[in-house]
Each structure stands twice: as C-alpha cells, then as structure tokens.
Design a protein around this motif. Structure first.
Motif, PDB file in Angstrom:
ATOM      1  N   PRO A  90       9.587   8.083   1.002  1.00  0.00           N
ATOM      2  CA  PRO A  90       9.520   7.657  -0.255  1.00  0.00           C
ATOM      3  C   PRO A  90       7.955   8.505  -0.826  1.00  0.00           C
ATOM      4  O   PRO A  90       7.110   8.162   0.209  1.00  0.00           O
ATOM      5  CB  PRO A  90       9.793   6.166  -0.609  1.00  0.00           C
ATOM      6  N   ASP A  91       7.313   7.629  -1.593  1.00  0.00           N
ATOM      7  CA  ASP A  91       6.098   7.976  -2.160  1.00  0.00           C
ATOM      8  C   ASP A  91       5.499   6.535  -2.023  1.00  0.00           C
ATOM      9  O   ASP A  91       5.825   5.591  -1.417  1.00  0.00           O
ATOM     10  CB  ASP A  91       6.122   8.570  -3.559  1.00  0.00           C
ATOM     11  N   LEU A  92       3.958   6.631  -1.428  1.00  0.00           N
ATOM     12  CA  LEU A  92       3.223   5.154  -2.246  1.00  0.00           C
ATOM     13  C   LEU A  92       4.142   4.346  -2.131  1.00  0.00           C
ATOM     14  O   LEU A  92       3.721   2.821  -1.539  1.00  0.00           O
ATOM     15  CB  LEU A  92       2.089   5.495  -1.924  1.00  0.00           C
ATOM     16  N   ALA A  93       4.018   4.119  -3.516  1.00  0.00           N
ATOM     17  CA  ALA A  93       4.365   3.209  -4.346  1.00  0.00           C
ATOM     18  C   ALA A  93       5.840   2.324  -3.570  1.00  0.00           C
ATOM     19  O   ALA A  93       5.752   0.479  -3.651  1.00  0.00           O
ATOM     20  CB  ALA A  93       4.698   3.058  -5.936  1.00  0.00           C
ATOM     21  N   VAL A  94       6.599   3.426  -3.028  1.00  0.00           N
ATOM     22  CA  VAL A  94       7.952   3.002  -2.179  1.00  0.00           C
ATOM     23  C   VAL A  94       7.553   2.298  -0.758  1.00  0.00           C
ATOM     24  O   VAL A  94       8.613   1.299  -0.780  1.00  0.00           O
ATOM     25  CB  VAL A  94       9.184   3.892  -2.739  1.00  0.00           C
ATOM     26  N   ARG A  95       6.769   2.855  -0.114  1.00  0.00           N
ATOM     27  CA  ARG A  95       6.690   2.245   1.136  1.00  0.00           C
ATOM     28  C   ARG A  95       5.570   0.830   0.685  1.00  0.00           C
ATOM     29  O   ARG A  95       6.088   0.636   1.316  1.00  0.00           O
ATOM     30  CB  ARG A  95       5.142   3.104   1.145  1.00  0.00           C
ATOM     31  N   GLN A  96       5.269   0.996  -0.304  1.00  0.00           N
ATOM     32  CA  GLN A  96       4.103  -0.659  -0.050  1.00  0.00           C
ATOM     33  C   GLN A  96       5.221  -2.232  -0.330  1.00  0.00           C
ATOM     34  O   GLN A  96       5.175  -2.744   0.047  1.00  0.00           O
ATOM     35  CB  GLN A  96       3.753   0.057  -1.293  1.00  0.00           C
ATOM     36  N   GLU A  97       6.236  -1.705  -1.126  1.00  0.00           N
ATOM     37  CA  GLU A  97       7.245  -2.131  -1.890  1.00  0.00           C
ATOM     38  C   GLU A  97       8.073  -2.423  -0.877  1.00  0.00           C
ATOM     39  O   GLU A  97       8.309  -3.707  -0.223  1.00  0.00           O
ATOM     40  CB  GLU A  97       7.952  -1.289  -2.668  1.00  0.00           C
ATOM     41  N   LEU A  98       8.391  -1.722   0.366  1.00  0.00           N
ATOM     42  CA  LEU A  98       9.467  -1.690   1.623  1.00  0.00           C
ATOM     43  C   LEU A  98       8.188  -2.543   2.383  1.00  0.00           C
ATOM     44  O   LEU A  98       9.001  -3.671   3.299  1.00  0.00           O
ATOM     45  CB  LEU A  98       9.303  -0.072   2.082  1.00  0.00           C
TER      46      LEU A  98
END
Length: 60
Positions: free
Chosen positions: A12-20
């Motif tokens: 996933p992109d950065l935003a999804v990685r940050q959320e995870l």
C-alpha cells in the motif's frame, strides 16, 4: 481479507502504511501495562522513528 506487511517493499501507499502503523501502535499500547512491561519498550522505539521507518514508502 488482504494482509499487508507494514515494512514490505511493495504494498500500500504511504497513507495506508501510516494508518496500519498507527493501528499496530494502538494495539500494543492497549496491551502494555504491569502484566506486559516489555511491550512498552517495543512500542516506544518505533513510535519515535515512524516517519523514518516509513520513508521508503514515499519513494516507491
């Protein structure tokens, strides 16, 4: 259900990685306490370096 490794090179992109990453941190925080004192140590180091750990995702 799709499973992702937060630190994987592809995914996933950065935003999804940050959320995870934040989800994992929240879960660890809920479990930290007197019963599991080492969880606090495991959670603290990555928390302070989140942006550096996920910086690779901005380059992908």
């Amino acid at each position: 259900m799709v499973s992702y490794d937060v630190m994987a090179l592809t995914g996933p992109d950065l935003a999804v990685r940050q959320e995870l990453f934040d989800f994992i941190e929240t879960e660890l925080k809920q479990r930290a306490g007197k019963q599991y004192p080492t969880i606090r140590k495991l959670r603290k180091a990555p928390h302070n370096q989140r942006d550096q750990l996920l910086a690779l995702a901005t380059r992908l």
